[in-house]
Design an enzyme around this catalytic site. Structure first.
Site, short mmCIF file in Angstrom:
data_model
loop_
_atom_site.label_atom_id
_atom_site.label_comp_id
_atom_site.label_asym_id
_atom_site.label_seq_id
_atom_site.Cartn_x
_atom_site.Cartn_y
_atom_site.Cartn_z
N HIS A 59 0.28 -1.51 0.39
CA HIS A 59 -0.07 0.31 0.12
C HIS A 59 0.81 1.14 0.20
CE1 HIS A 59 -2.99 3.23 0.87
NE2 HIS A 59 -2.43 3.29 2.11
N ASP A 85 1.90 5.23 7.06
CA ASP A 85 1.33 4.87 8.00
C ASP A 85 2.08 4.59 9.61
OD1 ASP A 85 -1.66 5.00 6.49
OD2 ASP A 85 -0.91 3.27 6.14
N GLU A 88 0.83 6.19 12.74
CA GLU A 88 -0.67 5.53 13.19
C GLU A 88 -1.22 3.78 13.34
OE1 GLU A 88 -4.82 5.78 13.19
OE2 GLU A 88 -2.93 7.02 12.91
N ASP A 89 0.16 3.00 13.02
CA ASP A 89 0.14 1.78 12.78
C ASP A 89 1.37 0.65 13.58
OD1 ASP A 89 -2.30 2.37 11.32
OD2 ASP A 89 -1.73 1.45 9.43
N ASP A 158 -3.90 8.34 -1.11
CA ASP A 158 -4.14 6.99 -0.04
C ASP A 158 -5.05 7.45 -0.26
OD1 ASP A 158 -3.17 5.74 1.78
OD2 ASP A 158 -3.90 7.08 3.03
#
Length: 760
Positions: A59, A85, A88-89, A158
């Protein structure tokens, strides 16, 4: 853990990004930053998979490829896309990103993280109003627009990749993402000039919202290309020859309208596919000759090609003299082909084409383009102005932001000939406030094209406006009725705020005095009865209308003695007026009864089946804004009373709700409806003849045994058009009825239309 095939896929995807990045990196250090960012992200997301089953790192690689290949951003944006990301992840922080990749990349990653948190609504607590919190978060993160527009461009990349892979997501997640995309990201892509990205997102939206329409339109486009492909080549041939003869270096491409744009035109105009005539377009992209302005060369090319074909003069669009606010430049014209079909021709220089394809990012690639002087910055400044106004609620801002994104533009002129861009529908008053707030506040009238007009006069493309002012003038309340732009409305509202506050105090004093004469105090019970009686929303509105004389208190005693409220009104009151200071206990038993009858919570993760009750009622509510019927693609929302409200998935209100209240979406599913019928509207058009309306209505009621609720027809110049409201069981029944009506002699088109839209 990843398999050998997974690792091969990761390396293959990154290799294509690496090659693309070489062109955007100015030196070895920048190139090495891209490599480091990939290695860091690959390690951080190691072992994690997306819902589709592929490694998660695919991604961010895909987002980075969109950033470099389709938007044209530089190496810092590529690095940011690879890392977007991480915070966030994973357990890494913004500080870790700053230490490894510098403050600018860290700032971009932080901005993207905030956007994602706002859209996911992750920081809401159970005690907060979901929709207000989500809108408030969105309002805060949009402050990044002026700080660095690259945050928004990377977020668009995104979102585009999320849409490309949306098929693997659960239905509720699809509804949320598709609605957010249509409400915010698609208009934003348009505003930033990213037309190819906008078109792709629109088509994906249609594919999942109206799959039958999408597939049907796509099939018809393919058939039309096969049928008319040679005729377009014949249309291009003489243009190609003439431009070569005049010494131009150029390329000519041909394209068709997108499925979404065709569907949108069918919906808004109420016409079938066969009545859309501007399906084909030709684009001429030329290499500019030296020492001649690009604008002059665009018109020269138009002159050359219009020698071969007749031009439709009212369809010429000159965006080379006055570019769109997002920077788009081109000359559009529509020509009649050899076969009698209209063909749109777009004329662009190579520079114009880059800006058209890559939007605001392309401005940075050309010397001599002063970014701070573009109309886009005026729009961004307007957004920031609204954002920083403490009196504008988050939800109100989100609506204004959406309106600003969608606004079509007109170009008008000052008395000195300076061009100004305003949204379509803007009035002379909007123009006055656009020039300066003081001019707006003192405006009394305007001259448009040297003719005296009121401030409410709606402006048109090319108008020249002069504002007439007076020192004694000040903003009037009725100005809010015809001010169109957010800037004008904000300034007027601020000017009127003191007057409104005075009116509220005055109205409250009048009410207290009148109630005192009856020996009654101002209590919640009293206010409730007055709000219901006068159909008002809140106390301030009541006080304001009392002060201005709109609400008379002549029958105050009779109103207070009324006792005709049913249980459902009391339920509404309970929700609206619940407070710790409730001073009216006369309804206590009914309120307790309502509380005891409260429905069980709806599990939003499971399908909610839409059923009939045995008493010929429904277990859900049909939204009046779009009136869905069984068979329509629908989305459900749980309201504050735990009822499921069903909208069409393409309903603008549903799109807005899903954007702001994504957590309230339910997977609504139709079940068989045996007894109840649903109201639908069909719009008809055809050649008028004696008795045709009677024939149509008799055919519907007698032959098809369908009940008609309302019918309206008009005839003019041998053509009839009108609509019929009728009751049907489902969308399949309606489709059958429409096909049968098409068989009536003289009927040219039958389309389903929205009842509310037609009435408005």
């Amino acid at each position: 853990m990843f398999t050998e095939q997974d690792n091969e896929l990761i390396q293959k995807e990154f290799e294509s990004l690496r090659i693309a990045s070489l062109k955007r990196c100015a030196n070895k250090e920048e190139y090495e930053d891209v490599i480091r960012a990939f290695e860091f992200a690959n390690e951080a997301h190691k072992g994690v998979r997306r819902r589709s089953g592929e490694p998660y790192i695919i991604h961010p690689i895909a987002v980075a490829k969109i950033v470099v290949q389709e938007i044209g951003l530089g190496y810092k944006s590529i690095v940011t896309a690879l890392l977007h990301d991480i915070v966030e992840d994973t357990e890494y922080t913004v500080e870790d990103i700053e230490r490894l990749f510098g403050p600018k990349v860290a700032s971009l990653v932080d901005g993207l993280t905030k956007i994602k948190s706002a859209m996911d609504n992750k920081h809401n607590s159970p005690n907060n109003d979901e929709k207000s919190m989500q809108a408030e978060n969105f309002k805060r993160i949009l402050l990044t627009l002026n700080d660095d527009v690259r945050v928004v461009l990377i977020k668009l990349a995104d979102r585009l990749h999320n849409l490309r892979t949306i098929g693997s997501m659960p239905e509720r997640k699809k509804d949320k993402i598709l609605s957010e995309s249509m409400y915010i990201f698609i208009p934003l892509a348009h505003k930033l000039g990213l037309y190819s990205m906008k078109s792709e997102m629109e088509n994906i939206w249609l594919k999942y919202r109206e799959p039958d329409y999408f597939n049907n339109i796509t099939r018809k486009i393919d058939a039309l290309i096969e049928e008319r492909g040679d005729s377009i080549n014949q249309f291009i041939a003489p243009i190609n020859q003439s431009l070569h003869h005049e010494g131009y270096k150029f390329t000519i491409t041909k394209r068709t309208k997108t499925p979404y744009s065709i569907w949108k035109k069918m919906e808004t105009k109420g016409i079938p596919f066969e009545q859309i005539y501007d399906l084909f377009a030709v684009r001429i992209i030329f290499e500019p000759k030296e020492n001649i302005s690009e604008r002059k060369q665009c018109w020269d090319i138009y002159s050359i090609i219009s020698e071969h074909y007749r031009s439709k003069m009212d369809r010429i669009r000159d965006w080379v003299s006055v570019p769109k606010s997002n920077g788009y430049e081109a000359l559009h014209c529509t020509l009649m082909s050899q076969n009698g079909n209209w063909v749109e021709v777009q004329i662009r220089s190579e520079r114009m084409n880059q800006i058209a394809e890559k939007g605001v990012a392309a401005h940075w690639s050309y010397k001599g383009v002063n970014k701070s002087e573009t109309e886009l910055d005026n729009w961004l400044a307007m957004v920031r102005g609204v954002l920083e106004n403490p009196d504008v609620s988050a939800l109100e801002f989100l609506d204004k932001f959406h309106e600003g994104l969608l606004a079509s533009e007109i170009y008008v002129f000052t008395p000195k000939g300076d061009s100004k861009s305003l949204p379509k529908g803007a009035t002379a008053l909007d123009f006055a406030y656009y020039i300066h707030s003081k001019i707006g506040n003192r405006a009394i009238a305007a001259k448009v094209n040297h003719r005296l007009v009121p401030l409410s006069h709606e402006l048109k493309n090319g108008d020249q406006i002069e504002i007439i002012t007076a020192e004694a003038q000040k903003p009037q309340r009725e100005w809010l009725d015809y001010a169109h732009t957010p800037k004008a409305k904000e300034i007027i509202y601020d000017a009127l705020k003191a007057d409104i506050d005075d009116a509220i105090s005055k109205g409250q004093h009048i009410l207290e005095t009148e109630l005192g004469k009856l020996g009654v105090k101002v209590q919640n019970r009293v206010i409730r009865k007055l709000l219901i009686e006068y159909n008002l929303n809140n106390k301030d509105e009541l006080y304001n209308k009392i002060a201005t004389g709109v609400v008379k208190l002549n029958d105050l005693d009779k109103i207070l003695r009324k006792n005709n409220e049913n249980k459902f009104v009391k339920y509404w009151k309970l929700q609206f007026f619940s407070s710790k200071e409730e001073d009216d206990d006369s309804d206590e038993s009914i309120e307790n009864e309502i509380r005891n009858e409260k429905k069980p919570a709806i599990d939003k993760k499971k399908d909610y089946l839409l059923k009939e009750n045995y008493d010929n009622t429904l277990t859900y509510k049909v939204a009046e804004c779009c009136n869905p019927i069984p068979g329509d693609a629908i989305v459900g929302f749980v309201d504050e009373h735990n009822n499921v409200i069903v909208h069409k998935k393409v309903c603008p209100k549903a799109i807005s709700l899903a954007t702001i209240q994504g957590e309230k979406i339910v997977n609504a599913k139709w079940t068989k409806h045996t007894f109840l019928s649903f109201l639908a509207r069909i719009t008809l058009r055809g050649i008028d003849r004696m008795g045709i309306v009677t024939e149509i209505t008799q055919f519907i009621t007698l032959d098809l045994s369908v009940n008609i609720r309302k019918i309206h027809f008009e005839t003019h110049d041998g053509i009839f058009d009108g609509y019929i409201d009728l009751y049907v069981h489902d969308a399949q029944d309606l489709e059958m009825i429409m096909k049968r009506i098409m068989q009536v002699k003289g009927v040219e088109s039958v389309t389903r239309t929205d009842i509310k839209k037609t009435e408005e």
